[in-house]
Design a protein around this motif. Structure first.
Motif, PDB file in Angstrom:
ATOM      1  N   CYS A  56      55.232  29.066-130.354  1.00  0.00           N
ATOM      2  CA  CYS A  56      56.000  30.307-130.140  1.00  0.00           C
ATOM      3  C   CYS A  56      56.069  30.649-128.648  1.00  0.00           C
ATOM      4  N   LEU A  57      54.995  30.383-127.925  1.00  0.00           N
ATOM      5  CA  LEU A  57      54.981  30.694-126.492  1.00  0.00           C
ATOM      6  C   LEU A  57      56.013  29.875-125.727  1.00  0.00           C
ATOM      7  N   VAL A  58      56.115  28.580-126.060  1.00  0.00           N
ATOM      8  CA  VAL A  58      56.979  27.697-125.257  1.00  0.00           C
ATOM      9  C   VAL A  58      58.379  27.550-125.843  1.00  0.00           C
ATOM     10  N   GLY A  59      58.698  28.304-126.896  1.00  0.00           N
ATOM     11  CA  GLY A  59      60.059  28.316-127.408  1.00  0.00           C
ATOM     12  C   GLY A  59      60.377  27.280-128.457  1.00  0.00           C
ATOM     13  N   SER A  77      62.847  32.100-119.961  1.00  0.00           N
ATOM     14  CA  SER A  77      64.135  31.633-119.438  1.00  0.00           C
ATOM     15  C   SER A  77      63.958  30.217-118.883  1.00  0.00           C
ATOM     16  N   VAL A  78      65.072  29.626-118.447  1.00  0.00           N
ATOM     17  CA  VAL A  78      64.998  28.299-117.825  1.00  0.00           C
ATOM     18  C   VAL A  78      64.127  28.346-116.572  1.00  0.00           C
ATOM     19  N   ALA A  79      64.257  29.428-115.803  1.00  0.00           N
ATOM     20  CA  ALA A  79      63.454  29.564-114.577  1.00  0.00           C
ATOM     21  C   ALA A  79      61.963  29.644-114.902  1.00  0.00           C
ATOM     22  N   VAL A  80      61.618  30.327-115.989  1.00  0.00           N
ATOM     23  CA  VAL A  80      60.208  30.418-116.391  1.00  0.00           C
ATOM     24  C   VAL A  80      59.709  29.059-116.884  1.00  0.00           C
ATOM     25  N   LYS A  81      60.526  28.349-117.640  1.00  0.00           N
ATOM     26  CA  LYS A  81      60.128  27.030-118.139  1.00  0.00           C
ATOM     27  C   LYS A  81      59.814  26.062-116.996  1.00  0.00           C
ATOM     28  N   GLN A  82      60.489  26.246-115.865  1.00  0.00           N
ATOM     29  CA  GLN A  82      60.225  25.396-114.699  1.00  0.00           C
ATOM     30  C   GLN A  82      58.793  25.567-114.189  1.00  0.00           C
ATOM     31  N   LYS A  83      58.163  26.692-114.539  1.00  0.00           N
ATOM     32  CA  LYS A  83      56.819  26.997-114.047  1.00  0.00           C
ATOM     33  C   LYS A  83      55.719  26.641-115.053  1.00  0.00           C
ATOM     34  N   ILE A  84      56.105  26.061-116.195  1.00  0.00           N
ATOM     35  CA  ILE A  84      55.152  25.799-117.260  1.00  0.00           C
ATOM     36  C   ILE A  84      54.987  24.295-117.458  1.00  0.00           C
ATOM     37  N   GLY A  85      53.729  23.856-117.615  1.00  0.00           N
ATOM     38  CA  GLY A  85      53.430  22.510-118.075  1.00  0.00           C
ATOM     39  C   GLY A  85      52.854  22.622-119.475  1.00  0.00           C
ATOM     40  N   PHE A  86      53.306  21.760-120.395  1.00  0.00           N
ATOM     41  CA  PHE A  86      52.898  21.884-121.798  1.00  0.00           C
ATOM     42  C   PHE A  86      52.528  20.528-122.368  1.00  0.00           C
ATOM     43  N   LEU A  87      51.352  20.457-122.993  1.00  0.00           N
ATOM     44  CA  LEU A  87      50.943  19.287-123.756  1.00  0.00           C
ATOM     45  C   LEU A  87      50.807  19.697-125.211  1.00  0.00           C
ATOM     46  N   PRO A  88      51.682  19.226-126.108  1.00  0.00           N
ATOM     47  CA  PRO A  88      51.551  19.576-127.523  1.00  0.00           C
ATOM     48  C   PRO A  88      50.385  18.837-128.168  1.00  0.00           C
ATOM     49  N   GLU A  89      50.017  19.291-129.356  1.00  0.00           N
ATOM     50  CA  GLU A  89      48.890  18.664-130.056  1.00  0.00           C
ATOM     51  C   GLU A  89      49.219  17.225-130.445  1.00  0.00           C
ATOM     52  N   LEU A 155      51.924  17.848-115.888  1.00  0.00           N
ATOM     53  CA  LEU A 155      51.638  18.211-114.492  1.00  0.00           C
ATOM     54  C   LEU A 155      52.737  17.772-113.526  1.00  0.00           C
ATOM     55  N   ILE A 156      53.773  17.096-114.027  1.00  0.00           N
ATOM     56  CA  ILE A 156      54.758  16.481-113.138  1.00  0.00           C
ATOM     57  C   ILE A 156      55.503  17.516-112.297  1.00  0.00           C
ATOM     58  N   ASN A 157      55.670  18.737-112.819  1.00  0.00           N
ATOM     59  CA  ASN A 157      56.391  19.782-112.087  1.00  0.00           C
ATOM     60  C   ASN A 157      55.457  20.692-111.295  1.00  0.00           C
ATOM     61  N   GLN A 158      54.166  20.288-111.185  1.00  0.00           N
ATOM     62  CA  GLN A 158      53.152  21.080-110.477  1.00  0.00           C
ATOM     63  C   GLN A 158      53.191  22.545-110.924  1.00  0.00           C
ATOM     64  N   PRO A 159      52.992  22.771-112.238  1.00  0.00           N
ATOM     65  CA  PRO A 159      53.203  24.113-112.795  1.00  0.00           C
ATOM     66  C   PRO A 159      52.086  25.080-112.416  1.00  0.00           C
TER      67      PRO A 159
END
Length: 311
Positions: A56-59, A77-89, A155-159
């Motif tokens: 739910c957090l990551v959309g 938003s897209v701009a916020v997603k640029q700041k997030i790194g996510f590893l799913p289970e 980590l690729i986008n240095q979030p």
């Protein structure tokens, strides 16, 4: 108090269940904050709703009720997603890309180009221990290697915000330590980390604050240190210079074991009794080598929460 990297207000997520498709609450009015620069641990049993909450957090899922805000008052938003790194289970990877090609693809998705992209990919492969395997197809990677490449892509986008769902899954003890050290280094550098894990030792080592999710409800949310400090269940006293028979008579409890000749352990639950016993031991010529409070583990504390909620 530091500003919020994530603020979750009264989040509800339901899924239809059974023949009549009656909505069942998987997330039931959850509210909490993750502050900038901290590591927050989300702990829950299988089926507690941890993965649903993170999706739910990551959309990836849309909540039925409630609100999720990032970095103060921004929605996803897209701009916020640029700041997030996510590893799913359970991450999925395209089998016919190499590890290096996959990270280049992820970097392209973030618009990272040229020499900067190559430098980031090379550095991350080295950081997660996959540099020797960069030219192997992902289909040939082990479960632990796939977990490492999953962390690298997060980590690729240095979030500034990193959301990790079971990041230690599939790793051997050496790999767990390496990834744990990597997460701790990111934390020292100021990255905000939201970590969900079944491995409670890693949560204890990494996290500043913690939330207990039980059957879709948040039963505790607060500093890990204050949760652990008051949970003393016994006191261990190491003694020398007293015969074990005499020591047992003084303490009134069995002498449990000795490390080496002449050193004995007495374990007592009441601090007042400990003080009386220490005085008696000294009067009888004994020596107190150490006094150690034995605290409940995070696993024990969480198990108590689950049992109380399931009654």
């Amino acid at each position: 108090m530091k500003p919020s990297a994530i603020r979750i207000d009264s989040l509800v997520k339901t899924f239809p269940k059974g023949f009549w498709r009656i909505p069942e609450k998987i997330i039931d009015g959850v509210s909490f904050e993750v502050h900038e620069g901290e590591a927050f641990g989300l702990v829950g049993h299988n089926g507690a709703g941890k993965t649903t909450l993170l999706k739910c957090l990551v959309g990836l899922l849309r909540p039925n009720q409630g609100k999720v805000l990032f970095f103060g008052d921004s929605e996803l938003s897209v701009a916020v997603k640029q700041k997030i790194g996510f590893l799913p289970e359970q991450p999925y990877f395209y089998d016919y890309l190499t590890g290096e090609e996959f990270l280049h693809l992820c970097a392209n998705l973030f618009g990272i180009q040229g020499s900067e992209r190559s430098q980031r990919v090379t550095a991350l492969l080295e950081k997660v221990g996959l540099a020797p395997f960069k030219d192997r197809l992902l289909r040939s990677y082990s479960k632990g290697m796939l977990q490492r490449i999953g962390i690298a892509q997060a980590l690729i986008n240095q979030p500034p915000l990193l959301i990790l769902d079971e990041p230690m899954s599939g790793l051997d003890p050496v790999g767990r330590k390496e990834i744990r050290d990597l997460i701790l280094d990111l934390k020292r550098r100021g990255t905000t980390i939201l970590l969900s894990s079944h491995i409670l030792y890693d949560v204890e080592v990494i996290c500043d604050r913690i939330g207990f999710l039980v059957a879709g409800k948040m039963t505790y949310c607060g500093p890990l240190k204050s949760l652990m400090e008051g949970k003393v269940k016994a006191y261990e006293v190491w003694v020398s210079g007293v015969e074990p028979q005499r020591l047992q008579k003084i303490s009134g409890v069995p002498v449990e074991r000795s490390v080496e000749l002449g050193e004995w352990l007495v374990r007592m639950e009441n601090l007042n009794n400990v003080n009386v016993v220490i005085d008696d031991i000294r009067k009888n010529g004994g020596k107190i080598l150490s006094l150690t409070p034995v605290r409940e583990s995070l696993e024990e504390i969480y198990s108590e929460q689950v049992r109380s909620m399931m009654k």
